[in-house]
Design a protein around this motif. Structure first.
Motif, PDB file in Angstrom:
ATOM      1  N   SER A   1       0.827  -1.204   0.000  1.00 47.03           N
ATOM      2  CA  SER A   1       0.000   0.000   0.000  1.00 47.03           C
ATOM      3  C   SER A   1       0.861   1.254   0.000  1.00 47.03           C
ATOM      4  O   SER A   1       0.526   2.246  -0.654  1.00 47.03           O
ATOM      5  CB  SER A   1      -0.946   0.006   1.204  1.00 47.03           C
ATOM      6  N   GLU A   2       1.967   1.202   0.717  1.00 48.45           N
ATOM      7  CA  GLU A   2       2.876   2.360   0.738  1.00 48.45           C
ATOM      8  C   GLU A   2       3.473   2.606  -0.644  1.00 48.45           C
ATOM      9  O   GLU A   2       3.575   3.749  -1.100  1.00 48.45           O
ATOM     10  CB  GLU A   2       3.978   2.132   1.773  1.00 48.45           C
ATOM     11  N   GLN A   3       3.843   1.527  -1.312  1.00 46.36           N
ATOM     12  CA  GLN A   3       4.406   1.668  -2.662  1.00 46.36           C
ATOM     13  C   GLN A   3       3.365   2.215  -3.640  1.00 46.36           C
ATOM     14  O   GLN A   3       3.706   2.958  -4.562  1.00 46.36           O
ATOM     15  CB  GLN A   3       4.932   0.316  -3.140  1.00 46.36           C
TER      16      GLN A   3
ATOM     17  N   LYS B   1      -4.051   4.565   1.104  1.00 49.51           N
ATOM     18  CA  LYS B   1      -4.379   4.495   2.522  1.00 49.51           C
ATOM     19  C   LYS B   1      -4.602   3.024   2.892  1.00 49.51           C
ATOM     20  O   LYS B   1      -5.067   2.238   2.060  1.00 49.51           O
ATOM     21  CB  LYS B   1      -5.664   5.271   2.819  1.00 49.51           C
ATOM     22  N   LEU B   2      -4.287   2.684   4.140  1.00 48.98           N
ATOM     23  CA  LEU B   2      -4.526   1.324   4.614  1.00 48.98           C
ATOM     24  C   LEU B   2      -5.370   1.360   5.885  1.00 48.98           C
ATOM     25  O   LEU B   2      -5.015   2.034   6.851  1.00 48.98           O
ATOM     26  CB  LEU B   2      -3.203   0.607   4.905  1.00 48.98           C
TER      27      LEU B   2
ATOM     28  N   CYS C   1       3.652   2.092   7.061  1.00 53.97           N
ATOM     29  CA  CYS C   1       2.745   2.956   6.289  1.00 53.97           C
ATOM     30  C   CYS C   1       2.830   4.394   6.776  1.00 53.97           C
ATOM     31  O   CYS C   1       3.073   4.648   7.952  1.00 53.97           O
ATOM     32  CB  CYS C   1       1.300   2.493   6.428  1.00 53.97           C
ATOM     33  N   SER C   2       2.576   5.324   5.868  1.00 51.96           N
ATOM     34  CA  SER C   2       2.499   6.732   6.269  1.00 51.96           C
ATOM     35  C   SER C   2       1.049   7.208   6.331  1.00 51.96           C
ATOM     36  O   SER C   2       0.765   8.244   6.914  1.00 51.96           O
ATOM     37  CB  SER C   2       3.294   7.608   5.287  1.00 51.96           C
TER      38      SER C   2
ATOM     39  N   TYR D   1      -6.014  10.180  10.180  1.00 53.99           N
ATOM     40  CA  TYR D   1      -5.337   8.915  10.448  1.00 53.99           C
ATOM     41  C   TYR D   1      -5.164   8.669  11.951  1.00 53.99           C
ATOM     42  O   TYR D   1      -5.212   9.592  12.762  1.00 53.99           O
ATOM     43  CB  TYR D   1      -3.977   8.899   9.752  1.00 53.99           C
ATOM     44  N   GLY D   2      -4.967   7.402  12.301  1.00 58.59           N
ATOM     45  CA  GLY D   2      -4.732   7.055  13.698  1.00 58.59           C
ATOM     46  C   GLY D   2      -5.465   5.792  14.108  1.00 58.59           C
ATOM     47  O   GLY D   2      -5.961   5.029  13.276  1.00 58.59           O
ATOM     48  N   ILE D   3      -5.547   5.585  15.418  1.00 57.14           N
ATOM     49  CA  ILE D   3      -6.204   4.415  15.988  1.00 57.14           C
ATOM     50  C   ILE D   3      -7.637   4.781  16.381  1.00 57.14           C
ATOM     51  O   ILE D   3      -7.866   5.817  17.008  1.00 57.14           O
ATOM     52  CB  ILE D   3      -5.446   3.893  17.222  1.00 57.14           C
TER      53      ILE D   3
END
Length: 294
Positions: free
Chosen positions: A89-91, A95-96, A140-141, A202-204
């Motif tokens: 996904s990063e490549q 978003k993941l 991941c970013s 993003y986040g938890i």
């Protein structure tokens, strides 16, 4: 938005695919045949071909008790498989969304867990899902980690369906009354994932239907609502019991209610109460309950 869904044939995955398709997004639904998440090369090939904007990672090793003896298999899917998707996904610049679990907590407290409380998984399943969380965060970013619990939906085996079967056939049914959590209807969870994925917040996140109950209290509600909505034939007498009376290979968190701080602080609408979700689930079963129980 181009969305790739892993575990698309599973209980949550099928409702996630439906939610995105109904919203007009381009969805690639991947079950095991379409994508082996434990194969990094295949993950990268699929990402390159489809070029997703978002990946909703529902695939997981969820056999909690089996994981205690199948440690390799559980880590292969939940850790290595998630690593492969995180790298891919990063490549792809996608978003993941990683679906995690209340089992990352030991459940020994008596208050709800916040998103950034320290984790302490006691089961192999919980440990492997936590490993997936760490790999998602480190590789991941653009990631969302969404922890949920006690999931039930139309497509797949779950506690609600099991209780409907058992209460029809058994004279006495004992259900654990010393484990507390939040039942979660897959349709409600899928709707939240759809909304979340269209943001950069993003986040938890902790995403369950609101409110909490024990398994025994959940069963009481299932029987009451099934009798009213489905005219379900219940012959069993329901009795509360303790976890100790039914030992299992994997330890269960006794109190795994999840606090929804991230949902509130990021301006999202909370998921509906679990009893409301249960009633809508049973309503969806009305036209042919046996179809979903077999």
């Amino acid at each position: 938005m181009r969305v790739l869904v892993t575990g698309a044939g599973g209980q949550l995955g099928r409702d996630v695919v439906a939610a995105y398709e109904e919203a007009g997004h381009d969805v690639l639904a991947c079950g095991r045949k379409e994508l082996d998440i434990t194969n990094l090369d295949q993950c990268q090939r699929v990402m390159t071909a489809f070029q997703p904007d978002c990946i909703v990672h529902c695939a997981a090793y969820t056999a909690v008790d089996a994981a205690e003896s199948d440690i390799y298999g559980a880590y292969l899917v939940n850790a290595v498989g998630t690593r492969n998707l995180a790298v891919s996904s990063e490549q792809a610049g996608a978003k993941l969304i990683y679906i995690s679990t209340d089992y990352v907590f030991d459940g020994k407290g008596n208050v709800p867990y916040y998103e950034y409380d320290a984790v302490s998984p006691e089961s192999v399943y919980g440990q492997t899902k936590h490993a997936g969380e760490r790999l998602t965060q480190s590789l991941c970013s653009r990631w969302f980690i969404v922890r949920t619990s006690w999931v039930f939906g139309l497509h797949g085996a779950n506690f609600v369906k099991t209780m409907l079967k058992l209460t029809r056939d058994k004279p006495v049914l004992q259900v654990v009354d010393d484990q507390k959590g939040s039942p979660t209807y897959t349709v409600d969870l899928a709707a939240f994932l759809l909304e979340l994925s269209q943001t950069e917040k993003y986040g938890i996140y902790h995403a369950t239907n609101s409110g909490a109950c024990t398994w025994y209290e959940f069963t009481q509600a299932i029987l009451e609502d099934a009798a009213e909505q489905l005219h379900w034939p219940v012959t069993a007498r329901l009795e509360p019991c303790t976890t100790a009376q039914f030992p299992r290979p994997a330890p269960r968190p006794a109190h795994s209610v999840l606090e929804h701080m991230s949902i509130r602080t990021n301006g999202f609408k909370d998921l509906p109460p679990w009893r409301e979700g249960l009633r809508r689930f049973l309503l969806a079963m009305q036209h042919d309950p046996e179809l979903y129980l077999n």
